[in-house]
Design an enzyme around this catalytic site. Structure first.
Site, PDB file in Angstrom:
ATOM      1  N   ILE A  12       0.833  -1.210   0.000  1.00  0.00           N
ATOM      2  CA  ILE A  12       0.000   0.000   0.000  1.00  0.00           C
ATOM      3  C   ILE A  12       0.866   1.257   0.000  1.00  0.00           C
ATOM      4  O   ILE A  12       0.520   2.266  -0.616  1.00  0.00           O
ATOM      5  CB  ILE A  12      -0.992  -0.001   1.197  1.00  0.00           C
ATOM      6  CG1 ILE A  12      -2.018   1.120   1.091  1.00  0.00           C
ATOM      7  CG2 ILE A  12      -0.277   0.094   2.530  1.00  0.00           C
ATOM      8  CD1 ILE A  12      -3.090   0.887   0.072  1.00  0.00           C
ATOM      9  N   ARG A  35      11.321  -2.996   7.840  1.00  0.00           N
ATOM     10  CA  ARG A  35      12.260  -4.102   8.002  1.00  0.00           C
ATOM     11  C   ARG A  35      12.931  -4.438   6.673  1.00  0.00           C
ATOM     12  O   ARG A  35      14.098  -4.787   6.617  1.00  0.00           O
ATOM     13  CB  ARG A  35      11.543  -5.347   8.539  1.00  0.00           C
ATOM     14  CG  ARG A  35      11.335  -5.336  10.028  1.00  0.00           C
ATOM     15  CD  ARG A  35      10.531  -6.527  10.465  1.00  0.00           C
ATOM     16  NE  ARG A  35       9.235  -6.573   9.770  1.00  0.00           N
ATOM     17  CZ  ARG A  35       8.333  -7.536   9.903  1.00  0.00           C
ATOM     18  NH1 ARG A  35       8.580  -8.566  10.698  1.00  0.00           N
ATOM     19  NH2 ARG A  35       7.186  -7.495   9.259  1.00  0.00           N
ATOM     20  N   LYS A  88      -6.150   3.031   7.417  1.00  0.00           N
ATOM     21  CA  LYS A  88      -7.374   2.432   7.951  1.00  0.00           C
ATOM     22  C   LYS A  88      -7.182   0.934   8.168  1.00  0.00           C
ATOM     23  O   LYS A  88      -6.430   0.342   7.416  1.00  0.00           O
ATOM     24  CB  LYS A  88      -8.565   2.684   7.029  1.00  0.00           C
ATOM     25  CG  LYS A  88      -8.373   2.147   5.607  1.00  0.00           C
ATOM     26  CD  LYS A  88      -8.969   0.930   5.126  1.00  0.00           C
ATOM     27  CE  LYS A  88      -9.159  -0.352   5.402  1.00  0.00           C
ATOM     28  NZ  LYS A  88      -9.378  -1.423   4.530  1.00  0.00           N
ATOM     29  N   ASP A 166     -12.307  -6.158   6.417  1.00  0.00           N
ATOM     30  CA  ASP A 166     -11.158  -5.373   5.944  1.00  0.00           C
ATOM     31  C   ASP A 166     -11.552  -4.538   4.724  1.00  0.00           C
ATOM     32  O   ASP A 166     -11.372  -3.315   4.736  1.00  0.00           O
ATOM     33  CB  ASP A 166      -9.963  -6.294   5.652  1.00  0.00           C
ATOM     34  CG  ASP A 166      -8.763  -5.513   5.139  1.00  0.00           C
ATOM     35  OD1 ASP A 166      -8.036  -4.927   5.952  1.00  0.00           O
ATOM     36  OD2 ASP A 166      -8.578  -5.473   3.905  1.00  0.00           O
TER      37      ASP A 166
END
Lengths: 302, 302
Positions: A12, A35, A88, A166
């Site tokens: 995203i 990471r 979100k 989701d």
């Protein structure tokens, strides 16, 4: 220009956040924390506190991490006096987001809990049109294929992963934006695969004749539509809110795409010294998870 | 004296609300509304609207109905300009209670979402003592026998019935009252009988080293205790908050029992033109139901 750091360089971030920041005159992407992910030409950190210490000129932190680890990063950023923008849903629990809101107010920084679908190009027109109408019926259809949009992301079916909520929370974020009255859940059916913790399908009946159907097993054409009936009008949002049709006529669209619009709003909130934390989409999901009738369905495998 | 009507004449009304009202100089119990229950000497109605129309001098409505039907009664009472007091939990969903709160503010009437356990006789002392302390650990144990306290009430295991959170929310209402800082749920295990929709046992791990154990299968001695550790103190609430022991020494108790104290507070809220709607106990339950790990356990039969 405001200096910003992006935390969590996954799909995203790469697809939406980075291009939105690069294209804007408001923002300078000054550091990343991840990471593994990096952005060409931008100083990359793996340690969040090291980045905060190294870049005192970075006044804004945008968090693209999954909901569960997000709280700790947000709390540290606020404690370090930085403004914070949240993907979100804004957290794993309602209580933690309320606490972030309190912490941000105490630290006098901006907290923006974003709902990207509210910035879809047709939403503002629908909201303006409906603002003085009496709503008689709403039908929300959010049917997509989880294998196509979340391939292999098994965390969505684990506790806190929200399952079909989701994507469904995007629909609820539009619903709570465009309707001129609040609604509340009256009953819900949640279909949970027997090897999963979260629903793969949900049917929600709200007050005021508002119904939502969420399905994560839709193959072929994908559908993200909301149809609102008033006493004499029909307003339809198509393509996840990006097209609005009023009584058969396409309406004008807002000029920015979802993420550029979110970052423009963040810049405005900071300039005005405001926060924007609306938990209503998340409250409807929590209500559904707390009160819904669970039905066990066939096991799911990616 | 304030004229009040009591709606829903079941066990909790007869055991708690009626004696509290009868013993108080603030209140006159002027009417009841119930399908079957009545109170000797008090005009009894089966139709809520008929009661409202017949008794314009009744300015306060106290609702002792189960959560699901409660919203419609509360909304009608507010629309009729009456102050409203709600048994716990204040509704079936968070969204509907938020809406009631908005409606009450618009109608300029008092809405009191009660949490009776907050009025238990040891709670105020614990709250006052802990107000300036740093909390290091909290252990909540709420272990009771559902067959003893809710015999045959199968609705508690149906959707929206809350299961073991029906008593557990009392513990959470005390927790949110006495702790000097907000906490948020980090993870939860919910044990759900294979023939039920709601948990019969729950383990909740909150931030700040706060842990709660709810069990509805406890036989023999029943236990409703909260132990709070600070850097140098140990505060224990026993018997559902009714006794407070600080560092081994029993503390003073408040003078009123739970329900007389609730009605005294309601009278005060009305006189001050205030409302009191704290959803934090309900938010923790919704967070647990939304994010908890569900484990299927043996079927339950009363």
């Amino acid at each position: 220009m405001k200096n910003i750091a992006l935390v969590g360089i996954g799909k995203i971030a790469v697809d939406q956040h980075v291009p939105a920041l690069m294209a804007s005159d408001d923002w300078a992407l000054t550091a990343t924390v991840s990471r593994v992910g990096t952005v060409d030409g931008v100083p990359a950190f793996t340690d969040f506190d090291a980045m905060l210490a190294a870049h005192s000129q970075i006044s804004v932190i945008s968090l693209c991490l999954p909901p569960v680890p997000r709280f700790a990063y947000a709390a540290r950023a606020i404690a370090a006096g930085r403004h914070v923008m949240l993907e979100k849903p804004p957290g794993a629990t309602l209580a933690e987001v309320q606490l972030l809101s309190t912490l941000a107010a105490q630290a006098d920084v901006t907290l923006f809990a974003t709902w990207h679908s509210r910035m879809a190009r047709g939403v503002a027109a629908a909201k303006a049109f409906l603002s003085d109408k009496t709503i008689t019926k709403v039908e929300i259809t959010w049917h997509e294929d989880v294998r196509r949009w979340h391939p292999g992301q098994s965390w969505v079916f684990e506790p806190g992963g929200m399952g079909v909520f989701d994507p469904g929370i995007n629909a609820l974020s539009i619903m709570t934006e465009i309707l001129p009255m609040p609604v509340y859940l009256q009953n819900a059916v949640l279909r949970v695969p027997e090897n999963c913790q979260t629903p793969i399908q949900a049917e929600l009946q709200f007050s005021n004749n508002v119904h939502a159907s969420f399905d994560w097993l839709k193959q072929g054409d994908q559908q993200w539509d909301i149809t609102v009936h008033t006493q004499s009008d029909e307003v339809t949002l198509l393509d996840g809110g990006n097209r609005c049709v009023m009584n058969g006529v396409p309406s004008t669209q807002t000029s920015l795409d979802e993420y550029p619009a979110l970052y423009a709003r963040m810049a405005q909130l900071i300039d005005e010294g405001q926060s924007d934390v609306d938990l209503s989409p998340m409250i409807h999901v929590a209500d559904a998870m707390a009160c819904g009738q669970r039905e066990m369905v066939d096991p799911f495998h990616f």
